[in-house]
Scaffold this motif. Structure first.
Motif, PDB file in Angstrom:
ATOM      1  N   TYR A  39       0.843  -1.200   0.000  1.00 29.08           N
ATOM      2  CA  TYR A  39       0.000   0.000   0.000  1.00 29.08           C
ATOM      3  C   TYR A  39       0.873   1.243   0.000  1.00 29.08           C
ATOM      4  N   GLY A  40       0.302   2.315  -0.550  1.00 33.51           N
ATOM      5  CA  GLY A  40       0.984   3.599  -0.566  1.00 33.51           C
ATOM      6  C   GLY A  40       0.138   4.657   0.119  1.00 33.51           C
ATOM      7  N   ASP A  41       0.591   5.882   0.040  1.00 32.25           N
ATOM      8  CA  ASP A  41      -0.095   6.997   0.688  1.00 32.25           C
ATOM      9  C   ASP A  41      -1.508   7.191   0.137  1.00 32.25           C
ATOM     10  N   ARG A  42      -1.693   6.946  -1.149  1.00 33.49           N
ATOM     11  CA  ARG A  42      -3.022   7.111  -1.754  1.00 33.49           C
ATOM     12  C   ARG A  42      -4.028   6.146  -1.124  1.00 33.49           C
ATOM     13  N   GLU A  43      -3.654   4.889  -0.966  1.00 31.94           N
ATOM     14  CA  GLU A  43      -4.558   3.907  -0.364  1.00 31.94           C
ATOM     15  C   GLU A  43      -4.847   4.253   1.099  1.00 31.94           C
ATOM     16  N   VAL A  44      -3.834   4.728   1.804  1.00 36.22           N
ATOM     17  CA  VAL A  44      -4.040   5.130   3.198  1.00 36.22           C
ATOM     18  C   VAL A  44      -5.005   6.309   3.262  1.00 36.22           C
ATOM     19  N   SER A  45      -4.902   7.248   2.332  1.00 37.13           N
ATOM     20  CA  SER A  45      -5.832   8.380   2.288  1.00 37.13           C
ATOM     21  C   SER A  45      -7.259   7.912   2.052  1.00 37.13           C
ATOM     22  N   VAL A  46      -7.424   6.970   1.138  1.00 42.15           N
ATOM     23  CA  VAL A  46      -8.761   6.431   0.871  1.00 42.15           C
ATOM     24  C   VAL A  46      -9.288   5.707   2.103  1.00 42.15           C
ATOM     25  N   LEU A  47      -8.441   4.947   2.765  1.00 42.70           N
ATOM     26  CA  LEU A  47      -8.864   4.233   3.982  1.00 42.70           C
ATOM     27  C   LEU A  47      -9.280   5.207   5.087  1.00 42.70           C
ATOM     28  N   ARG A  48      -8.557   6.294   5.237  1.00 40.45           N
ATOM     29  CA  ARG A  48      -8.943   7.317   6.223  1.00 40.45           C
ATOM     30  C   ARG A  48     -10.296   7.927   5.855  1.00 40.45           C
ATOM     31  N   PHE A  49     -10.486   8.182   4.576  1.00 37.84           N
ATOM     32  CA  PHE A  49     -11.746   8.725   4.076  1.00 37.84           C
ATOM     33  C   PHE A  49     -12.897   7.775   4.415  1.00 37.84           C
TER      34      PHE A  49
END
Length: 176
Positions: A39-49
């Motif tokens: 996973y990268g920062d983009r996936e982590v951002s989506v998960l936080r969302f």
């Protein structure tokens, strides 16, 4: 980062990440040569969302719609607001339903003496319209699968669905 690191960074469990991938909220992760999810920062951002949306009680379908809008640079804020307004209206309706259930249950609880006598105003009110001769002669023994479905909030009755929604909100506030 691996799934554990992504889960910690996003504030969700690894199990939820796999679930979100399975239902399509999150694209399937890239895999390392040894098969581990990456996973990268983009996936982590989506998960936080997703986590923050779940905290507000948005459904999976609504979250998918919001992610789609978030990813669309041509969207209008009007479209996003409409999703949130529909959800707010749904929550207000659920609150009215809960208030009605609580009012009705309060009347029943207040009518019952709660003493050592067998007469119970709660059972009397719940069985209103049924004759005493049709009183059940057995205690139900729920099938395991039905009992599990009830415990998890599955069911067809609107009251059961409402209770599932209530449990879902509590779970999401408490674990994600």
């Amino acid at each position: 980062m691996n799934i554990g690191e992504a889960a910690a960074a996003a504030g969700v469990s690894a199990k939820m990440i796999r679930h979100y991938e399975q239902i399509g909220l999150l694209p399937e992760a890239e895999r390392s040569e040894s098969g581990y999810r990456l996973y990268g920062d983009r996936e982590v951002s989506v998960l936080r969302f997703v986590r923050q949306s779940r905290h507000l009680g948005f459904s999976v379908a609504q979250i998918a719609e919001l992610i789609g809008l978030w990813s669309d640079s041509q969207r209008t804020s009007r479209e996003v607001k409409a999703v949130a307004q529909r959800h707010l209206a749904d929550l207000e309706e659920k609150r009215r339903e809960i208030d009605q259930m609580m009012d009705g249950l309060s009347v029943l609880v207040n009518a019952c003496h709660g003493d050592d006598q067998p007469h119970c105003a709660i059972l009397e009110k719940l069985s209103l319209g049924s004759s005493a001769q049709h009183q059940p002669q057995h205690k139900p023994q729920l099938k395991k699968t039905l009992a599990k479905a009830e415990a998890s909030g599955a069911g067809t009755s609107s009251h059961i669905d409402l209770m599932a929604w209530i449990r879902g909100v509590r779970v999401h506030h408490g674990t994600h």
